[in-house]
Write an enzyme that holds these catalytic residues in place. Structure first.
Site, short mmCIF file in Angstrom:
data_model
loop_
_atom_site.label_atom_id
_atom_site.label_comp_id
_atom_site.label_asym_id
_atom_site.label_seq_id
_atom_site.Cartn_x
_atom_site.Cartn_y
_atom_site.Cartn_z
N LYS A 22 34.09 -33.54 22.58
CA LYS A 22 33.12 -34.05 24.22
C LYS A 22 33.72 -33.28 25.32
O LYS A 22 32.23 -33.73 26.58
CB LYS A 22 34.64 -35.68 24.55
CG LYS A 22 34.26 -35.90 26.08
CD LYS A 22 34.66 -37.54 26.42
CE LYS A 22 36.25 -36.74 26.84
NZ LYS A 22 36.16 -36.52 28.41
N ASN A 23 34.69 -33.07 26.06
CA ASN A 23 34.79 -31.70 27.36
C ASN A 23 34.00 -30.76 26.76
O ASN A 23 34.07 -29.98 27.98
CB ASN A 23 36.26 -32.05 27.36
CG ASN A 23 36.91 -33.45 27.62
OD1 ASN A 23 36.10 -33.99 28.32
ND2 ASN A 23 38.02 -33.32 27.35
N ARG A 92 33.23 -39.07 34.18
CA ARG A 92 34.50 -38.44 35.32
C ARG A 92 33.41 -37.04 35.49
O ARG A 92 33.41 -36.36 36.37
CB ARG A 92 35.23 -37.90 34.38
CG ARG A 92 36.47 -36.76 35.68
CD ARG A 92 36.93 -36.91 36.79
NE ARG A 92 37.26 -36.14 37.17
CZ ARG A 92 37.28 -36.13 38.43
NH1 ARG A 92 37.60 -36.97 39.30
NH2 ARG A 92 38.12 -34.78 39.15
N CYS A 116 38.35 -41.70 33.52
CA CYS A 116 39.71 -42.39 32.92
C CYS A 116 40.71 -43.13 34.59
O CYS A 116 40.92 -41.35 35.17
CB CYS A 116 40.51 -41.89 31.57
SG CYS A 116 39.87 -42.07 30.31
N ARG A 121 42.52 -39.27 40.89
CA ARG A 121 40.89 -37.54 40.80
C ARG A 121 41.18 -36.89 41.80
O ARG A 121 39.49 -37.67 41.49
CB ARG A 121 40.92 -38.09 39.13
CG ARG A 121 41.46 -38.83 38.07
CD ARG A 121 41.08 -39.09 37.02
NE ARG A 121 40.71 -37.31 35.95
CZ ARG A 121 39.77 -37.76 34.65
NH1 ARG A 121 39.35 -39.15 33.78
NH2 ARG A 121 39.61 -36.41 34.23
N PRO A 122 41.36 -36.17 43.04
CA PRO A 122 40.72 -35.87 43.66
C PRO A 122 39.63 -35.06 43.12
O PRO A 122 38.97 -34.36 42.15
CB PRO A 122 41.55 -34.92 44.89
CG PRO A 122 42.82 -34.50 43.33
CD PRO A 122 42.82 -35.72 42.47
N ASP A 124 38.41 -32.55 45.92
CA ASP A 124 38.31 -31.72 46.99
C ASP A 124 37.56 -30.27 46.10
O ASP A 124 37.59 -29.31 47.08
CB ASP A 124 40.09 -31.68 47.59
CG ASP A 124 41.32 -31.15 45.79
OD1 ASP A 124 41.26 -32.32 46.05
OD2 ASP A 124 41.86 -30.13 47.14
N ASP A 298 45.58 -34.05 27.37
CA ASP A 298 45.10 -34.84 26.48
C ASP A 298 45.37 -35.31 24.84
O ASP A 298 45.13 -36.14 25.21
CB ASP A 298 43.38 -34.39 26.27
CG ASP A 298 42.54 -34.36 27.57
OD1 ASP A 298 43.37 -35.30 29.14
OD2 ASP A 298 42.00 -34.21 27.58
N1 EPU Z 1 42.21 -31.43 40.91
C1 EPU Z 1 42.76 -31.21 42.76
N2 EPU Z 1 40.91 -31.33 43.32
C2 EPU Z 1 40.60 -31.15 42.41
C3 EPU Z 1 40.14 -31.12 40.68
C4 EPU Z 1 41.31 -31.15 40.24
O1 EPU Z 1 43.81 -31.44 42.83
O2 EPU Z 1 39.18 -30.64 43.63
C5 EPU Z 1 43.68 -31.08 40.61
C6 EPU Z 1 44.01 -32.75 39.65
O3 EPU Z 1 44.07 -34.01 40.52
C7 EPU Z 1 44.45 -31.83 38.79
C8 EPU Z 1 44.48 -30.46 38.05
O4 EPU Z 1 43.76 -30.27 38.97
O5 EPU Z 1 45.96 -32.31 38.61
C9 EPU Z 1 43.72 -30.52 36.66
O6 EPU Z 1 42.28 -31.35 36.50
P1 EPU Z 1 40.58 -30.35 36.55
O7 EPU Z 1 40.31 -30.72 37.30
O8 EPU Z 1 40.86 -30.31 35.78
O9 EPU Z 1 40.39 -32.01 35.64
P2 EPU Z 1 38.94 -32.13 35.51
O10 EPU Z 1 38.17 -31.94 35.19
O11 EPU Z 1 38.95 -34.06 36.31
C10 EPU Z 1 38.71 -32.61 32.52
C11 EPU Z 1 38.70 -33.49 31.64
C12 EPU Z 1 40.34 -34.18 31.31
C13 EPU Z 1 41.32 -33.86 31.64
C14 EPU Z 1 41.32 -32.24 32.26
C15 EPU Z 1 42.25 -31.58 32.04
C16 EPU Z 1 36.07 -33.78 31.01
C17 EPU Z 1 35.19 -34.33 31.56
N3 EPU Z 1 37.23 -34.04 31.65
O12 EPU Z 1 39.19 -33.21 33.53
O13 EPU Z 1 40.19 -34.46 30.05
O14 EPU Z 1 42.27 -34.53 30.88
O15 EPU Z 1 40.58 -32.02 32.41
O16 EPU Z 1 42.29 -30.57 30.97
O17 EPU Z 1 36.65 -32.55 30.49
C18 EPU Z 1 40.41 -36.75 28.76
O18 EPU Z 1 39.23 -36.22 27.97
O19 EPU Z 1 40.95 -37.53 28.43
C19 EPU Z 1 40.64 -36.50 29.63
C20 EPU Z 1 40.68 -36.90 30.56
#
Ligand code: EPU
Length: 407
Positions: A22-23, A92, A116, A121-122, A124, A298
């Site tokens: 998926k990701n 997301r 989710c 989930r910021p 920034d 995850d």
């Molecule tokens: N973060 C920030 N600011 C931002 C973006 C992220 O502070 O602008 C922080 C988040 O708060 C967190 C950390 O950075 O503490 C990591 O977040 P990340 O950006 O890596 O997460 P994501 O890209 O939103 C993806 C997956 C998630 C998975 C995370 C971590 C997708 C669509 N989603 O999310 O997958 O948990 O990476 O590996 O790829 C899932 O599949 O169940 C799922 C939630």
């Protein structure tokens, strides 16, 4: 709302071939927006999040045809449209529209993003990247006639911000250097796609270097889903059976395999398969979820029921520091836990049949694992939350001998 009904307590045996990740599939799909051509994307899972992503692409004028697990995506004539909040708030991965839309149309709108809701989930870091490439923000609109390559140095490893930066860099003017980036396997999968579409990208642990180019259509096969793989291995273990997963790069499962070995499982990792079975002796384990190659966040909701079935354990999630809400949805199955100082302690618990609601994608699978382990009939409401990220889980579990109905 759909439900999953499970008659648990049966040992699961057999082999499951995992679907495409998926990701990995989602960023590849959104990145087709920056290409002008016809892309072929193989092994795309038919799951809720992918269906939403396809609808978003179609709303921009893309033609998307699915034959089996192969998608053909034609992005030769796209037009800018404000994304539908109903669609973008459903997943997301709609954050990837920020980079992709700014790159293709010179315009993007910061609208509600979904996914989710287990934590704040910021976005920034995503916004910082759009501005670093030359975007100018006015209210919730960001515009830029042509993105320019830049140097980015992230202090937090973010999968999404790394992906958005690569998407913007791939067709920006000049060279981009990204440091402090995430290294999850799905990032390399996106790079494989973009390179097949003509991008010039080099990836190392230290930095990602991108030379912007005009991109044509690409051709890629999505990598196997390591989180789905871990989930079915957990299903084998929690029921006391023996399950083999195939179709996933075994090295992506290293941290998970180490953790379940410490828990007491026998793990046989071959070139393209992993087999687990329980030895019946369990140890208390501690798991710290952190960016790849550490134990994936995850999979922490997936290992929690195994800890409960075994000798208990402790979870510390450094990525989503409050990702423990799902544990409350497991208490109807008799799982007992406590939260303190950012740690979740999962106590050794006798699991019983129960009824609950999926809190989020992985939390829903966590409940399904409890239900599979417990004797008797259990019901999990909100099954579509699980189907957002797992392709036909009821069929895959039935092929292992589980009694599972989707209602
Ligand atoms: N973060 C920030 N600011 C931002 C973006 C992220 O502070 O602008 C922080 C988040 O708060 C967190 C950390 O950075 O503490 C990591 O977040 P990340 O950006 O890596 O997460 P994501 O890209 O939103 C993806 C997956 C998630 C998975 C995370 C971590 C997708 C669509 N989603 O999310 O997958 O948990 O990476 O590996 O790829 C899932 O599949 O169940 C799922 C939630």
């Amino acid at each position: 709302m759909r439900s999953i009904r499970i008659i648990g307590g049966k040992k699961l045996f057999g082999t499951v071939e995992v679907s495409g990740s998926k990701n990995a599939a989602l960023p590849i799909l959104f990145s087709t927006i920056i290409t002008r051509g016809i892309s072929v994307i193989r092994r795309v899972p038919d799951i809720g999040d992918v269906r939403v992503a396809i609808s978003i692409l179609e709303s921009l004028g893309a033609s998307v045809i699915r034959i089996g697990d192969t998608l053909t995506v034609d992005t030769r004539s796209l037009h800018y449209r404000d994304p539908s909040p109903t669609l973008t708030s459903a997943i997301r991965a709609s954050t990837y529209l920020l980079g992709a839309s700014l790159s293709r149309f010179g315009l993007c709108r910061i609208s509600s993003v979904g996914g989710c809701s287990f934590s704040d989930r910021p976005i920034d870091m995503h916004l910082y990247a759009t501005l670093a490439f030359g975007g100018v923000r006015e209210g919730d609109l960001i515009s830029c006639s042509k993105l320019s390559g830049c140097e980015l140095d992230f202090s937090i490893k973010s999968v999404g911000a790394t992906i958005n930066s690569i998407i913007m860099a791939a067709s920006a003017k000049g060279k981009t250097v990204i440091r402090g980036h995430a290294s999850e396997p799905h990032i390399e999968s996106l790079i494989d796609f973009l390179v097949s579409a003509g991008a010039l990208i080099s990836f190392s642990e230290r930095e990602i270097i991108v030379e912007g180019r005009e991109l044509h259509g690409g051709d890629v096969t999505v990598i196997g889903d390591m989180i789905e793989a871990g989930s079915y291995l957990a299903a084998g273990l929690i029921t006391g059976g023996e399950v083999t997963v195939t179709g996933c790069d075994v090295s992506h499962l290293s941290a998970f395999n180490r953790a379940v070995s410490m828990l007491g499982a026998s793990v046989t990792a071959k070139k393209s398969s992993v087999t687990v079975h329980s030895e019946g002796r369990y140890s208390f384990i501690r798991v710290t979820a952190a960016p790849y190659p550490a134990f994936p966040t995850d999979l922490q909701p997936i290992i929690a029921p195994l800890m409960a079935r075994g000798a208990g354990g402790e979870i510390f999630d450094t990525v989503w520091t409050s990702r423990y809400g799902y544990l409350a949805s497991l208490t109807p199955f008799g799982l007992s836990y406590s939260l303190k100082d950012g740690y979740a302690t999962v106590n050794r618990s006798d699991l019983n049949a129960g009824e609950t609601r999926a809190t989020d994608l992985r939390g829903g699978m966590s409940a399904l694992l409890c239900a599979l382990a417990a004797d008797g009939e259990s019901v999990i409401h909100g099954a579509e939350i699980i189907m957002r990220g797992y392709e036909r889980p009821e069929l895959k579990l039935r092929s292992l001998g589980a009694t599972v109905f989707l209602e």
